[in-house]
Design a protein around this motif. Structure first.
Motif, PDB file in Angstrom:
ATOM      1  N   HIS A 136       0.825  -1.216   0.000  1.00 50.48           N
ATOM      2  CA  HIS A 136       0.000   0.000   0.000  1.00 50.48           C
ATOM      3  C   HIS A 136       0.856   1.260   0.000  1.00 50.48           C
ATOM      4  N   GLU A 140      -2.698   5.977   1.483  1.00 52.81           N
ATOM      5  CA  GLU A 140      -3.763   5.061   1.899  1.00 52.81           C
ATOM      6  C   GLU A 140      -3.852   4.985   3.427  1.00 52.81           C
ATOM      7  N   LYS A 148      -9.032   8.018  -1.006  1.00 54.08           N
ATOM      8  CA  LYS A 148      -7.708   7.361  -0.969  1.00 54.08           C
ATOM      9  C   LYS A 148      -7.477   6.609   0.347  1.00 54.08           C
ATOM     10  N   ARG A 149      -8.131   7.089   1.417  1.00 54.25           N
ATOM     11  CA  ARG A 149      -7.849   6.506   2.742  1.00 54.25           C
ATOM     12  C   ARG A 149      -8.353   5.070   2.850  1.00 54.25           C
ATOM     13  N   LYS A 150      -7.439   4.174   3.301  1.00 52.10           N
ATOM     14  CA  LYS A 150      -7.842   2.771   3.415  1.00 52.10           C
ATOM     15  C   LYS A 150      -7.303   2.151   4.705  1.00 52.10           C
ATOM     16  N   ARG A 152      -8.527   1.382   7.605  1.00 56.47           N
ATOM     17  CA  ARG A 152      -9.298   0.292   8.219  1.00 56.47           C
ATOM     18  C   ARG A 152      -9.246  -0.970   7.381  1.00 56.47           C
ATOM     19  N   SER A 153      -9.289  -0.785   6.062  1.00 52.59           N
ATOM     20  CA  SER A 153      -9.252  -1.993   5.232  1.00 52.59           C
ATOM     21  C   SER A 153      -7.858  -2.632   5.240  1.00 52.59           C
ATOM     22  N   ILE A 154      -6.823  -1.788   5.442  1.00 55.41           N
ATOM     23  CA  ILE A 154      -5.465  -2.362   5.558  1.00 55.41           C
ATOM     24  C   ILE A 154      -5.381  -3.196   6.845  1.00 55.41           C
ATOM     25  N   GLU A 157      -7.143  -6.319   6.333  1.00 53.30           N
ATOM     26  CA  GLU A 157      -6.382  -7.192   5.436  1.00 53.30           C
ATOM     27  C   GLU A 157      -5.294  -7.956   6.216  1.00 53.30           C
TER      28      GLU A 157
END
Lengths: 308, 437
Positions: A136, A140, A148-150, A152-154, A157
């Motif tokens: 990432h 992110e 673009k912000r991820k 929580r999903s990172i 993951e």
């Protein structure tokens, strides 16, 4: 008689010892695995209560806490796909799985103790953390653009990858995963401070100008609103006066028969108002009633004189 | 002989044993009494053991009883609790009725020994020193800024069974050591809340700018933190609920604090200016239309947006209730109109009354009315009456000035003289101003 007491005490102590060796408690917070000559049973006991077993060395018992535990990993730098270094520490919420074979699986893999299981879990977390963060980009993790912000999903993951790896293999269930520290290397923070400083100085200048402009806008709007209010009030005044004029005009026809009478009455009133306060009235000797001051004036008063 | 010898020997022995019997007796007595005391102590210990699980539950506590490891269904409130001794029963107490406090300092900078307890304004760092990741905590914000926050959390338990059966006591850090080595009932809860605060703080900060986190959106940060943490606690089924999350001393890193403070002062000045302008606006509109100017402005807007009879009528109604200058104008107009109409009505009435007499003898009526008026004028003491004698050639009238006007003129003259005198002296030129006009 004395011997009976001693024997009873010995029997009691023997029973207590036997009970101690042949029973074990499973707490409601625990899961227990009975091992016969060191070989674990195929399924763990998860139901709380008192259980029986053969005394050691025939059977021994291993118990695990089956509740949620927290495991932190070490703080270390990791690199994003766009070559930015991040300092990341994570935590994992885990427990011994509640499937029938999970506790036995855990015991088989980590016979020396839970600490080995925790070490293995930490190793897995660290490996997945580096692997997934490396896929990432920095924005992110933090960005002004919500698309673009991820973060929580990172986290999901990494948690998901860890869960997949440890669930079947070690009987460990992952209930949560999160980043508890997200920082930058010391050298990078110095650059950030310089940027923040510049930004704040710009903001300070901006605030001064904005304050002036907004205050002027507010006052201009207030003046304009005041003008609108006064204009509306003047309209209203004109309306009221027009109404009054209409009423007055409608009354003029009352005087149509003898307008000179009304005019005379108005003059009388005007005269009286004009001479009501601090006035000097100079009267001619020919005007009544001063005309009677002179003998000529008085001589004019006789029965045959006409009234003027 | 042998028998005799034995008899003597026995007698000798008896003589020797006599003092030993006394010693044995005292030893026996001592042992007997010691055993008695021991028995008594053991009895007391047995009694104490049987009552070891009898005790009180505090007013802020709840307790659970475990029998042979299984959780009994009852949750015990304040009062006396009785349970079998260990290992049969076990009592678990928790302070569930009161709010507990927790401070999480993971996102704040490291304070040196001499900085503990000091206010932020008394702590400084060199502008070129960065943050040490192993010592200093901070939150990374969406605009790639850094902020320090210390969290003050209050929490309580809403389900003691869920808490006791959901969360283990032992949690470990990166070295395998317990995170909180204290053997306290609240330690597991605090460890969990701490990591959730850390995680959620990072999450919330990553969505906001540094300025928003520490200055403009403080309430939003608090609400988001509380909401998200409670959602996670519910999902985990821990029986813990976070009541409040407060930010203590949120600040930018000390290295940029000076610049930040200047920006803060500039913003305060901006807000002050805006507040003053708004106060001025209120004053202007209050003077124009009174305290209810809002309603008038709204009616005006409405009438301008949608010019229909309803909105116009509403505007007229609101105007009639207006105060301030507008209200005064309208009221004056109303009063003036009433006077004009009233006077006209009175004139009509007077005219109608006199009309019949005028029709009969107009000259007499006119003369009579004139006489009545003249009489009133002549009898008024404020009217000076003068008589111009008949036959004189010249008649001059000298009217004195109004005394009030004379006084005003004198004041003006005196001021003008003072002003002229000052103008002549150069050292007093600066004092010459509009007040002398």
């Amino acid at each position: 008689m004395k011997n009976i007491g001693t024997i009873a005490a010995a029997v009691f102590l023997g029973l207590v010892l036997l009970l101690y060796m042949c029973t074990f408690q499973v707490r409601f917070t625990e899961v227990a695995i009975v091992k016969t000559f060191g070989k674990p049973a195929s399924e763990a006991i998860a139901e709380p209560g008192l259980r029986f077993k053969w005394p050691p060395p025939i059977q021994t018992v291993t118990t695990y806490d089956k509740r949620i535990r927290i495991l932190e990993d070490r703080t270390e730098e990791t690199r994003t796909v766009d070559h930015k270094n991040l300092v990341v520490t994570t935590f994992t919420l885990w427990r011994i799985g509640d499937k029938p074979g999970d506790a036995v699986n855990f015991l088989t893999n980590f016979p020396s103790g839970e600490e080995d299981g925790e070490k293995q879990l930490r190793t897995t977390v660290v490996t997945q953390k580096h692997a997934i963060i490396g896929k990432h980009a920095f924005p992110e993790f933090v960005s002004l653009d919500p698309m673009k912000r991820k973060l929580r999903s990172i986290e999901d993951e990494i948690g998901g990858a860890v869960a997949t790896e440890v669930r079947e293999r070690y009987g460990i269930e992952i209930l949560g995963f999160g980043i508890k520290k997200l920082g930058l290397p010391q050298s990078v923070t110095t650059d950030i401070f310089a940027k923040m400083k510049t930004k704040e100085e710009g903001a300070a200048a901006g605030y001064a100008a904005e304050g002036e402009a907004q205050a002027q806008d507010i006052l201009a709007e207030a003046k304009a609103t005041e003008a609108r209010i006064m204009a509306a009030a003047r309209d209203k005044v004109a309306k009221i006066e027009n109404e009054a004029e209409k009423v007055v005009s409608s009354m003029y026809k009352e005087f149509d028969e003898h307008p000179e009478l009304r005019i005379f009455l108005d003059k009388l009133r005007a005269l009286e108002v004009a001479l009501s306060n601090r006035a000097t009235l100079i009267l001619d000797s020919n005007a009544a009633p001063w005309d009677i001051v002179t003998p000529e004036g008085r001589s004019a008063v006789r029965p045959d004189a006409a009234v003027e | 002989m042998h028998q005799h010898h034995d008899h003597h020997a026995h007698r000798d022995l008896d003589r020797v044993e006599e003092p030993l019997d006394a010693a044995n007796q005292s030893l026996s007595d001592a042992l007997r009494s010691s055993f008695g005391i021991l028995k008594g102590i053991m009895l007391i210990l047995v009694i104490l053991y049987f009552f070891s699980n009898v005790g009180g539950i505090g007013s802020h506590e709840e307790a659970l009883v475990l029998r042979l490891g299984a959780l009994k269904s009852d949750v015990h409130d304040a009062g006396l609790i009785w349970a079998f001794p260990f290992p049969v029963d076990e009592i678990v107490r928790l302070p569930t009725k009161k709010s507990n406090e927790l401070t999480v300092a993971s996102h704040t900078f490291y304070r040196r020994e001499n900085e503990v307890g000091k206010a932020l304004s008394f702590i400084s760092r060199g502008s070129h020193s960065g943050l040490n990741p192993s010592l200093d905590g901070a939150l990374l914000t969406a605009d790639t800024g850094l902020v320090h926050v210390e969290w003050k959390v209050t929490y309580k338990f809403n389900d003691v069974r869920a808490y006791v059966s959901g969360l283990a006591e032992r949690h470990v850090d990166s070295t395998g050591e317990p995170i909180d080595p204290d053997d306290r009932a609240l330690a597991p809860a605090e460890t969990l809340i701490r990591v959730l605060i850390e995680k959620t703080g990072i999450e919330v900060a990553s969505e906001l700018t540094a300025e928003e986190v520490i200055r403009t959106e403080v309430d939003q940060v608090r609400e988001e933190m509380t909401g998200r943490i409670n959602q996670r606690l519910r999902t985990l089924g821990t029986g813990i609920v976070v009541e409040t999350v407060e930010m203590h001393e949120p600040t930018t890193p000390l290295q940029v604090r000076e610049a930040f403070d200047r920006a803060q002062q500039a913003e305060n000045a901006k807000q002050k200016k805006i507040r003053e302008a708004e106060q001025q606006r209120t004053k202007i509109l209050n003077e124009a239309a009174g305290a209810s100017y809002d309603a008038l402005v709204e009616a005006l807007d409405e009438a301008e947006r949608n010019d229909v009879p309803e909105t116009r009528a509403k505007l007229q109604r609101v105007l009639e209730g207006a105060e301030g200058r507008a209200g005064e104008m309208i009221k004056t107009a109303g009063a003036y109109s009433s006077i004009v109409v009233g006077r006209m009505e009175s004139d009509v009435a007077q005219y109608r009354t006199l009309l019949p007499e005028y029709r009969r003898s107009p000259a007499v009526l006119i003369e009579r009315l004139w006489e009545q008026t003249r009489e009133r004028i002549f009898s008024n003491p404020r009217v000076t009456k003068m008589y111009r004698p008949q036959g004189i050639k010249e008649f001059r009238i000298k009217i004195p000035l109004d005394p009030e006007q004379r006084r005003v003129d004198e004041v003006h003259r005196a001021r003008q003289q003072k002003f002229d005198a000052k103008k002549l002296r150069p050292e007093t030129w600066h004092a010459v101003g509009p007040e002398y006009d």
